[in-house]
Design an enzyme around this catalytic site. Sequence first.
Site, short mmCIF file in Angstrom:
data_model
loop_
_atom_site.label_atom_id
_atom_site.label_comp_id
_atom_site.label_asym_id
_atom_site.label_seq_id
_atom_site.Cartn_x
_atom_site.Cartn_y
_atom_site.Cartn_z
N ALA A 14 0.88 -1.11 -0.05
CA ALA A 14 -0.03 0.17 0.11
C ALA A 14 0.95 1.32 -0.04
CB ALA A 14 -1.01 0.12 1.13
N ILE A 18 2.54 2.23 -6.78
CA ILE A 18 1.56 1.86 -7.20
C ILE A 18 0.37 2.07 -6.33
CG2 ILE A 18 0.20 0.01 -8.36
CD1 ILE A 18 2.54 -1.28 -9.65
N ASN A 109 8.99 -13.73 -6.25
CA ASN A 109 7.68 -13.14 -5.82
C ASN A 109 6.86 -14.39 -5.63
OD1 ASN A 109 8.34 -10.62 -5.74
ND2 ASN A 109 7.82 -10.16 -7.87
N ASP A 163 -2.06 -3.49 -20.34
CA ASP A 163 -1.86 -3.83 -21.72
C ASP A 163 -3.08 -3.38 -22.78
OD1 ASP A 163 0.49 -5.37 -20.92
OD2 ASP A 163 -0.87 -6.83 -19.97
N ARG A 166 -2.92 0.04 -23.01
CA ARG A 166 -1.89 0.72 -24.03
C ARG A 166 -2.16 0.35 -25.27
NH1 ARG A 166 2.82 -2.56 -20.02
NH2 ARG A 166 3.35 -0.47 -18.66
N HIS A 191 0.83 -11.52 -19.22
CA HIS A 191 1.09 -9.98 -18.92
C HIS A 191 2.67 -9.95 -18.96
CE1 HIS A 191 1.44 -5.96 -17.68
NE2 HIS A 191 2.10 -6.14 -16.62
C1 LMR Z 1 4.29 -2.98 -16.47
O1 LMR Z 1 3.72 -3.72 -17.66
O2 LMR Z 1 4.53 -1.69 -16.93
C2 LMR Z 1 4.49 -3.73 -15.26
O3 LMR Z 1 4.04 -4.90 -15.13
C3 LMR Z 1 5.85 -3.52 -14.91
C4 LMR Z 1 6.84 -4.33 -15.66
O4 LMR Z 1 7.81 -4.92 -14.91
O5 LMR Z 1 6.72 -4.20 -16.85
#
Ligand code: LMR
Length: 332
Positions: A14, A18, A109, A163, A166, A191
Site C-alpha cells: 500500500a 502503485i 515473488n 496492456d 496501452r 502479462h
Molecule cells: C508494466 O507492464 O509496466 C508492469 O508490469 C511493470 C513491468 O515490470 O513491466
Amino acid sequence: MTATAPIRVAVTGAAGQIGYATLFRLASGEIFGAHRPVILHLIEVPPVMAALDGIQMELDDCAFPTLAGVKKFDSDHLEDAFRDVNFVILVGSVPRKQGMERADLIRINGPIFTSTGKAIQAAAAKDVRIVVVGNPCNTNCLIAMSHAPDVPRDRWFAMTRLDQNRAVAQLAQKSGRPTASISNVAIWGNHSATQYPDFVNAKIDGKPATSVITDHAWLKGDFITTVQQRGAAVIKARGASSAASAANAALDTVKSVIRPTAAGDCFSAAVWSDGNHYGIEAGLVTGFPLTSDGTNWRVAPGFQVDDFSKSQIDKTIAELKQERDTVRDLLP
Ligand code: LMR
C-alpha cells in the site's frame, strides 16, 4: 451486503508507488460510487509500516465523504489484514528492474502468494474478489488461488488491463481517433513480452480496426511489440516501473468487473482457464476477452482467431506453461 454496507478493500504494497496511486481513488467514491462507504485495509511489510501512518494522515486530510475507515496491517498478520474484505488488490511484490524479464521475478515473488492465498481463504468475505498486480501476475495469481481452493476460481483476476489500455492508446494514436472510439481490445495470454494484443477483433468507431488502419504491417509488427515492450520502455525512461498507469489499470479492472460491459465491447483480464474457451488448456491463468453483467463475468464468445492470432496465442500460452512448471513446487 446491503447497498449502504461499507465495502472493505485490502491493498498489499500500500505504501509503494502503485499502492499510493490506488488508495485515494478507491477512497474517493470513484470506483464503488458516491453512496458506498469504503473501508481501506492497508498492508505493508514491517519495515515500511511507518509510511502507512503518513498515508493515513493524507487520506484523513482528503476528507472523502465515502471513506469510512482506514486500517493498517503488517504482512506478518495477513489473516487479520484480509478479515471480511470484499476486494483485494495484490500489489506487494519485488518490482522488475531494467534488464530483467518478468519471469526473472518468479522465484522471488512466487512464495509471497502462497501465504496470501491461504490467508484470503481463511479470512476474507464470502464474496471476495481479487486482482493480482504484482509480477509475474498471471502465475502469482495461479499460486495464490491454488492455496485458496474454497474461494471460487471466478473471483481471481490477474491484470492485463494495463496492456489493453496501452493497446487502445496505440490504436487511437495511429488512427487519429480519440481513445473513446476504440473498443473490443483483447489481450491474450501472459502479462509479459509474449502477450498478444488482438487487433483482429478491435474496433474503431464500431468498425474493424483493420479496415480503419490500413497499415497492416504496423498492426502485425510495431503495434504488437510496442505494447509487449511498454513496461520495459517505461522502466528505461523513468528508472522505475510504471506506477500511475498500473494503478489506473488495476482500478479499471475493478470497475470493469463490477459494471456491465457495453454491448459489442469487452475488457481484458487474465482468469483461470477451464479448458472450454478458444482451445486454451485448463489450469492456466491467462488473458481472455471478458464481459460482465455487473455481477458475473464470462469469456466473450465469437472472437475471431485467425492463423496469425493463433500462432501468437500459442507462444504466450507456451510461456505460461513454462512459468507454471517453474513454480510447480509452490502449487499444492
Ligand atoms: C508494466 O507492464 O509496466 C508492469 O508490469 C511493470 C513491468 O515490470 O513491466
